[in-house]
Each structure stands twice: as structure tokens, then as C-alpha cells.
Write a protein that holds these residues in place. Structure first.
Motif, PDB file in Angstrom:
ATOM      1  N   HIS A 110      44.703  44.391  50.231  1.00 32.59           N
ATOM      2  CA  HIS A 110      44.239  43.541  49.122  1.00 32.59           C
ATOM      3  C   HIS A 110      44.934  42.179  49.016  1.00 32.59           C
ATOM      4  O   HIS A 110      45.562  41.842  48.014  1.00 32.59           O
ATOM      5  CB  HIS A 110      44.266  44.282  47.791  1.00 32.59           C
ATOM      6  CG  HIS A 110      45.570  44.895  47.372  1.00 32.59           C
ATOM      7  ND1 HIS A 110      46.736  44.186  47.233  1.00 32.59           N
ATOM      8  CD2 HIS A 110      45.862  46.168  47.015  1.00 32.59           C
ATOM      9  CE1 HIS A 110      47.695  44.976  46.817  1.00 32.59           C
ATOM     10  NE2 HIS A 110      47.188  46.197  46.674  1.00 32.59           N
ATOM     11  N   ILE A 111      44.790  41.368  50.075  1.00 31.37           N
ATOM     12  CA  ILE A 111      45.209  39.966  49.988  1.00 31.37           C
ATOM     13  C   ILE A 111      44.500  39.333  48.783  1.00 31.37           C
ATOM     14  O   ILE A 111      43.348  39.644  48.500  1.00 31.37           O
ATOM     15  CB  ILE A 111      44.835  39.221  51.292  1.00 31.37           C
ATOM     16  CG1 ILE A 111      45.620  39.807  52.476  1.00 31.37           C
ATOM     17  CG2 ILE A 111      45.091  37.725  51.169  1.00 31.37           C
ATOM     18  CD1 ILE A 111      45.171  39.292  53.823  1.00 31.37           C
ATOM     19  N   ASP A 112      45.175  38.422  48.095  1.00 30.81           N
ATOM     20  CA  ASP A 112      44.681  37.783  46.859  1.00 30.81           C
ATOM     21  C   ASP A 112      44.970  38.612  45.614  1.00 30.81           C
ATOM     22  O   ASP A 112      44.515  38.266  44.522  1.00 30.81           O
ATOM     23  CB  ASP A 112      43.169  37.493  46.888  1.00 30.81           C
ATOM     24  CG  ASP A 112      42.841  36.173  47.569  1.00 30.81           C
ATOM     25  OD1 ASP A 112      43.763  35.456  47.984  1.00 30.81           O
ATOM     26  OD2 ASP A 112      41.641  35.858  47.683  1.00 30.81           O
ATOM     27  N   TYR A 113      45.726  39.686  45.751  1.00 28.57           N
ATOM     28  CA  TYR A 113      46.048  40.528  44.590  1.00 28.57           C
ATOM     29  C   TYR A 113      46.643  39.704  43.452  1.00 28.57           C
ATOM     30  O   TYR A 113      46.451  40.021  42.275  1.00 28.57           O
ATOM     31  CB  TYR A 113      47.024  41.614  45.040  1.00 28.57           C
ATOM     32  CG  TYR A 113      47.437  42.606  43.988  1.00 28.57           C
ATOM     33  CD1 TYR A 113      46.553  43.583  43.542  1.00 28.57           C
ATOM     34  CD2 TYR A 113      48.724  42.592  43.448  1.00 28.57           C
ATOM     35  CE1 TYR A 113      46.939  44.518  42.582  1.00 28.57           C
ATOM     36  CE2 TYR A 113      49.117  43.516  42.496  1.00 28.57           C
ATOM     37  CZ  TYR A 113      48.223  44.476  42.068  1.00 28.57           C
ATOM     38  OH  TYR A 113      48.614  45.391  41.118  1.00 28.57           O
ATOM     39  N   ILE A 114      47.337  38.627  43.790  1.00 25.54           N
ATOM     40  CA  ILE A 114      47.934  37.761  42.780  1.00 25.54           C
ATOM     41  C   ILE A 114      46.887  37.210  41.811  1.00 25.54           C
ATOM     42  O   ILE A 114      47.182  36.955  40.639  1.00 25.54           O
ATOM     43  CB  ILE A 114      48.703  36.591  43.448  1.00 25.54           C
ATOM     44  CG1 ILE A 114      49.486  35.813  42.395  1.00 25.54           C
ATOM     45  CG2 ILE A 114      47.774  35.700  44.252  1.00 25.54           C
ATOM     46  CD1 ILE A 114      50.413  34.758  42.988  1.00 25.54           C
ATOM     47  N   ASN A 115      45.657  37.043  42.276  1.00 22.01           N
ATOM     48  CA  ASN A 115      44.611  36.469  41.424  1.00 22.01           C
ATOM     49  C   ASN A 115      44.171  37.419  40.309  1.00 22.01           C
ATOM     50  O   ASN A 115      43.399  37.034  39.433  1.00 22.01           O
ATOM     51  CB  ASN A 115      43.408  36.051  42.268  1.00 22.01           C
ATOM     52  CG  ASN A 115      43.743  34.883  43.180  1.00 22.01           C
ATOM     53  OD1 ASN A 115      44.695  34.147  42.927  1.00 22.01           O
ATOM     54  ND2 ASN A 115      42.982  34.716  44.242  1.00 22.01           N
ATOM     55  N   ARG A 116      44.677  38.624  40.342  1.00 20.66           N
ATOM     56  CA  ARG A 116      44.437  39.547  39.234  1.00 20.66           C
ATOM     57  C   ARG A 116      45.155  39.072  37.969  1.00 20.66           C
ATOM     58  O   ARG A 116      44.758  39.414  36.853  1.00 20.66           O
ATOM     59  CB  ARG A 116      44.924  40.940  39.634  1.00 20.66           C
ATOM     60  CG  ARG A 116      44.736  42.008  38.581  1.00 20.66           C
ATOM     61  CD  ARG A 116      45.194  43.358  39.102  1.00 20.66           C
ATOM     62  NE  ARG A 116      45.155  44.378  38.060  1.00 20.66           N
ATOM     63  CZ  ARG A 116      45.545  45.636  38.206  1.00 20.66           C
ATOM     64  NH1 ARG A 116      45.993  46.040  39.394  1.00 20.66           N
ATOM     65  NH2 ARG A 116      45.488  46.496  37.208  1.00 20.66           N
ATOM     66  N   TYR A 117      46.195  38.254  38.141  1.00 22.49           N
ATOM     67  CA  TYR A 117      47.047  37.887  37.017  1.00 22.49           C
ATOM     68  C   TYR A 117      46.947  36.417  36.606  1.00 22.49           C
ATOM     69  O   TYR A 117      47.514  36.026  35.587  1.00 22.49           O
ATOM     70  CB  TYR A 117      48.503  38.222  37.350  1.00 22.49           C
ATOM     71  CG  TYR A 117      48.670  39.684  37.679  1.00 22.49           C
ATOM     72  CD1 TYR A 117      48.639  40.647  36.676  1.00 22.49           C
ATOM     73  CD2 TYR A 117      48.798  40.120  38.995  1.00 22.49           C
ATOM     74  CE1 TYR A 117      48.765  42.000  36.975  1.00 22.49           C
ATOM     75  CE2 TYR A 117      48.922  41.465  39.297  1.00 22.49           C
ATOM     76  CZ  TYR A 117      48.902  42.396  38.287  1.00 22.49           C
ATOM     77  OH  TYR A 117      49.002  43.736  38.587  1.00 22.49           O
ATOM     78  N   TYR A 118      46.244  35.609  37.399  1.00 25.99           N
ATOM     79  CA  TYR A 118      46.153  34.187  37.070  1.00 25.99           C
ATOM     80  C   TYR A 118      44.704  33.724  36.999  1.00 25.99           C
ATOM     81  O   TYR A 118      43.790  34.381  37.506  1.00 25.99           O
ATOM     82  CB  TYR A 118      46.975  33.375  38.067  1.00 25.99           C
ATOM     83  CG  TYR A 118      48.458  33.612  37.885  1.00 25.99           C
ATOM     84  CD1 TYR A 118      49.102  33.147  36.738  1.00 25.99           C
ATOM     85  CD2 TYR A 118      49.200  34.327  38.815  1.00 25.99           C
ATOM     86  CE1 TYR A 118      50.454  33.381  36.537  1.00 25.99           C
ATOM     87  CE2 TYR A 118      50.553  34.567  38.619  1.00 25.99           C
ATOM     88  CZ  TYR A 118      51.174  34.086  37.471  1.00 25.99           C
ATOM     89  OH  TYR A 118      52.505  34.332  37.266  1.00 25.99           O
ATOM     90  N   ASP A 119      44.510  32.572  36.394  1.00 27.07           N
ATOM     91  CA  ASP A 119      43.166  32.120  36.033  1.00 27.07           C
ATOM     92  C   ASP A 119      42.359  31.599  37.206  1.00 27.07           C
ATOM     93  O   ASP A 119      41.137  31.499  37.127  1.00 27.07           O
ATOM     94  CB  ASP A 119      43.243  31.036  34.948  1.00 27.07           C
ATOM     95  CG  ASP A 119      44.163  29.883  35.356  1.00 27.07           C
ATOM     96  OD1 ASP A 119      45.096  30.109  36.151  1.00 27.07           O
ATOM     97  OD2 ASP A 119      43.944  28.763  34.873  1.00 27.07           O
ATOM     98  N   LYS A 120      43.028  31.226  38.300  1.00 30.42           N
ATOM     99  CA  LYS A 120      42.308  30.763  39.485  1.00 30.42           C
ATOM    100  C   LYS A 120      43.206  30.898  40.706  1.00 30.42           C
ATOM    101  O   LYS A 120      44.371  31.298  40.609  1.00 30.42           O
ATOM    102  CB  LYS A 120      41.845  29.319  39.304  1.00 30.42           C
ATOM    103  CG  LYS A 120      42.967  28.303  39.183  1.00 30.42           C
ATOM    104  CD  LYS A 120      42.388  26.897  39.059  1.00 30.42           C
ATOM    105  CE  LYS A 120      43.507  25.847  39.010  1.00 30.42           C
ATOM    106  NZ  LYS A 120      42.953  24.474  38.941  1.00 30.42           N
TER     107      LYS A 120
END
Length: 215
Positions: A110-120
Motif C-alpha cells: 500500500h504505497i501512498d498509505y500516508i494519504n490516508r491522513y492528509y488532504d492531498k
């Protein structure tokens, strides 16, 4: 399909992990025996930051798992300003690259998992390019994870744009993951994944005994 239990070595001692997965594997063997010829469950583990625990990951070899997945779960989730969010994003993708280059796992989760927590998406294009090339060069493959659809109302982890970058890096083999924590989530967004795979001419694969098999 595969059962990929989370392994968190920062808070789970190795003996506990080994015992837990052995018990889990026995249950998988029992299910496979009951449904012989109809269902085959594979044995896997998703390890958080495996590059920080290389010796412990190596110890999992005694379990004869079908594959290992690596993911970055520890993320600073409370950055407020755009500058701070860019910095956090940079750190996340830098850590992801370190994980890939450590060659400790088969699948990059799940690359991009960080985008679960930020607006973009605050990622840098050059970092994503380096990551996708590194996956190919280190003979790993990327997971396309469906959970983004139910968690943040986006299509996939990673984004379609990053999946295209992966394809352009010379690697067209992927695994499909749902991050399902309950039965009802198993089929979420799979129709959309089929469209992406067909449009980009990707090849879904599974692993058996750490060897790739094209579906």
C-alpha cells in the motif's frame, strides 16, 4: 488468496510472532484440507518497516511462508502546515525507498498509505520515480490495495498516476490486496482494479513458496 497477518516487531517479541503465525498456519492448513480443490489459502505476513528488523525477518524463514509483504505504517499524522506536510511526505517516501533497497520482502504494500491522513498528495515526482525503479531493480513487485476506496474515497493505494509510473519503470506484475479486516471488505473495489489492470496491461501474480506465479 492469501492471509497476510500484520507483524509489528517494534512491539511484538519474535517468539510471540513465531508462535502466533505457527498457530495461524495450522488453521490455514485445516481450511485448505476441508476445501481441497475449491479454495487454497496462502500463508503470508505483512511486516511493518522490515528493513529495521532484518535478523527477525530472516527468522521467519522457518515458517515456510508463501511471501512477505513490507509496509510503512509509522507516519507523523498531525502535521498542520503545507510545509510540514511536504516534509512528512518526504520522510515517508524516503523510508519506503530504504525498505525496498533492503531486499527483505517480496511485495511492497500500500504505497501512498500516508494519504490516508492528509488532504492531498504531497509527494515529489522524483521520489516516486526512484521508488518504482527500485522495486523493479530489486526484483520485487507492488501491491495495488483496494482499501483507499473505503477509507479515503480514492481509487487505490497507490494512486493511478503512481501505478502508471510503476508500469513505465519496466515492471508490469502486481499483487492485489484488500486490507480486509472483515469478510464484507474482501470484494471492495475489485471491479475498478480489474479495469486498471486491463487498461494498463498489468499482470496479477501470486506467490507460492516465495516464487511468483502469474494468474
Amino acid at each position: 488468496g492469501a492471509i497476510s497477518d500484520h507483524v509489528e516487531f517494534d512491539r511484538e517479541p519474535l517468539p510471540y510472532v513465531l508462535t502466533s503465525l505457527k498457530v495461524r498456519n495450522l488453521e490455514i492448513d485445516r481450511v485448505n484440507e476441508i476445501y481441497d480443490g475449491k479454495v487454497t489459502l496462502l500463508k503470508a505476513a505483512e511486516i511493518s518497516s522490515p528493513h529495521l528488523y532484518i535478523d527477525k525477518v530472516k527468522a521467519l524463514e522457518e515458517l515456510d511462508l508463501d511471501f512477505l509483504m513490507g509496509s510503512i505504517h509509522k507516519i507523523i499524522r498531525n502535521a498542520k502546515t503545507p510545509t510540514d506536510k511536504i516534509h512528512v511526505s518526504y520522510l515517508y517516501y524516503s523510508e519506503l525507498l530504504k525498505m525496498i533497497e533492503s531486499q527483505t520482502v517480496d511485495v511492497i504494500g500500500h504505497i501512498d498509505y500516508i494519504n490516508r491522513y492528509y488532504d492531498k498528495d504531497y509527494s515529489f515526482a522524483y521520489q516516486i520515480s526512484d521508488i518504482m525503479k527500485a522495486i523493479s531493480e530489486n526484483h520485487q513487485i507492488m501491491e495495488i490495495n483496494t482499501s483507499a476506496a473505503r477509507r479515503i474515497d480514492k481509487d487505490t493505494f497507490p494512486s493511478l498516476e503512481k501505478i502508471c509510473t510503476y508500469k513505465l519503470s519496466g515492471n508490469n506484475e502486481v499483487t492485489i490486496g484488500t486490507d480486509a479486516h472483515q469478510y464484507s471488505e474482501l470484494t471492495d473495489n475489485l471491479d475498478n482494479i480489474d479495469k486498471i489492470i486491463n487498461t494498463l496491461d498489468l499482470k496479477p501474480v501470486i506467490y507460492q513458496k516465495r516464487k511468483r506465479i502469474i494468474i
